[in-house]
Motif scaffolding. Sequence first.
Motif, mmCIF file in Angstrom:
data_model
loop_
_atom_site.group_PDB
_atom_site.id
_atom_site.type_symbol
_atom_site.label_atom_id
_atom_site.label_comp_id
_atom_site.label_asym_id
_atom_site.label_seq_id
_atom_site.Cartn_x
_atom_site.Cartn_y
_atom_site.Cartn_z
ATOM 1 N N ARG A 252 0.815 -1.219 0.000
ATOM 2 C CA ARG A 252 0.000 0.000 0.000
ATOM 3 C C ARG A 252 0.847 1.268 0.000
ATOM 4 O O ARG A 252 0.324 2.363 -0.192
ATOM 5 N N ASP B 147 2.037 2.796 2.499
ATOM 6 C CA ASP B 147 1.707 3.674 3.618
ATOM 7 C C ASP B 147 2.884 3.724 4.573
ATOM 8 O O ASP B 147 3.948 3.138 4.318
ATOM 9 N N ALA C 17 -2.387 -1.657 -4.222
ATOM 10 C CA ALA C 17 -3.339 -1.945 -3.144
ATOM 11 C C ALA C 17 -4.745 -2.060 -3.719
ATOM 12 O O ALA C 17 -5.601 -1.192 -3.519
ATOM 13 N N GLU D 208 -7.981 -1.665 -1.431
ATOM 14 C CA GLU D 208 -8.366 -0.343 -0.941
ATOM 15 C C GLU D 208 -8.861 0.581 -2.045
ATOM 16 O O GLU D 208 -9.335 1.686 -1.777
ATOM 17 N N SER E 265 -12.442 2.124 -1.906
ATOM 18 C CA SER E 265 -12.769 3.006 -0.791
ATOM 19 C C SER E 265 -11.923 4.269 -0.764
ATOM 20 O O SER E 265 -12.296 5.245 -0.117
ATOM 21 N N THR E 266 -10.792 4.253 -1.459
ATOM 22 C CA THR E 266 -9.904 5.420 -1.480
ATOM 23 C C THR E 266 -9.747 5.914 -2.908
ATOM 24 O O THR E 266 -9.299 5.159 -3.773
ATOM 25 N N ALA F 187 -4.911 8.280 -3.078
ATOM 26 C CA ALA F 187 -3.952 7.191 -2.863
ATOM 27 C C ALA F 187 -2.625 7.489 -3.549
ATOM 28 O O ALA F 187 -1.554 7.184 -3.008
#
Length: 383
Positions: A19, A21, A39, A42, A45-46, A51
């Motif tokens: 991801r 992050d 990712a 995700e 949702s993102t 992102a």
Amino acid sequence: MHNASLISNDFMDLVYAGRCDAESMALSNITGKIVLCNAPAEAKSTPSTVALWEAFKHTSGNGAKGLIFAQHTTNLLEGLAGIEHIMPCVLVDFEIAQRIISYGNSAGSPVVKFSPTITVVGDGVLSPRVASFSSRGPSPSFPGILKPDIAAPGVAILAAQGGSYAFKSGTSMAVPHVSAVTALLKSVHPDWTPAMIKSAIVTTASVTDRFGMPIQADAVPRKLADPFDFGGGHMNPDRAVDPGLVYDLDAKEYNKFFNCTIGLVDGCGSYQLNLNLPSIAVPDLKNQVTVWRTVTNVGPMDATYQAVVEAPAGVVVSVEPSVISFTADGSRSTTFRMTFTAKQRVQGGYTFGSLTWFDQSSHSVRIPIAVRTVIQDFIADTS
């Protein structure tokens, strides 16, 4: 690849950092390396734009020399404007990202090299297609009116900016295209009303690309476009100048609609359904609904049109009359009704179809249809 001049021709070490992050960065040594950020879980949702910038912040802040960012196919190139002068960045889809990951797993020391961007023009380009950021229907306030009306070029448009030019995207780029076509139609047909011009644009729009394939819409993931993506379709100015039939609407009817919006008129649900627009939306089909429309002949004085219906899934549609004729000494307008009958009692989602009036020559007058079956009001399918 974005901005190839920032790196050499040498291969560089490749690191897969999930991801990308803060937690992933803490577990990876990415200094001086190219980082793959992938990712898919995700992605729904993102937003990709969010992102991407999060990945860029974490990778550049930890010394990476380049970024490969996996995403659903969306319009993100302009979002790289702030990155291009800092580090090279490549956007790939999740399938290509998985192939890169497979290579990395099989190679002892995976490496990667960025090459200059390739520009593709002509038949090799998938266009037109609906941008990922384009506004979508249905209208929550007025679901009985189908939105949007039409699609027009609005991605990476060369536009004036200050004393120079820049590529811009968005409604501000699409609107000038529609405005220009509107002005051209008005110059050819000075007696047409705004509603007639709008109808001509909507009913002659294209729902297929240059190869005759359905227009696609960038989404999460990419899908076939429907009327909530592009309304009547992608506008076609050459066809709009000679639509054959139009759905005209007196400006006073808009005043009545406005009164509906502020609660001064009762029965607005039925009024919305029968507003003489070049589209039909039935948001609450329980059993059967009848919708009325009027078409005006702006083509040859003597003409006969046949109705062809593409019924939304789960709905039976009838048109009466299914054949309409015009003569030189007769009325230029005729009214017809469409009856929608639910085939199943469900609290469902929208399905789409169309009504097209064909004459014996070149006219094809198409309006989009959106229908949602329901069991009762204020019950939502939220499971």
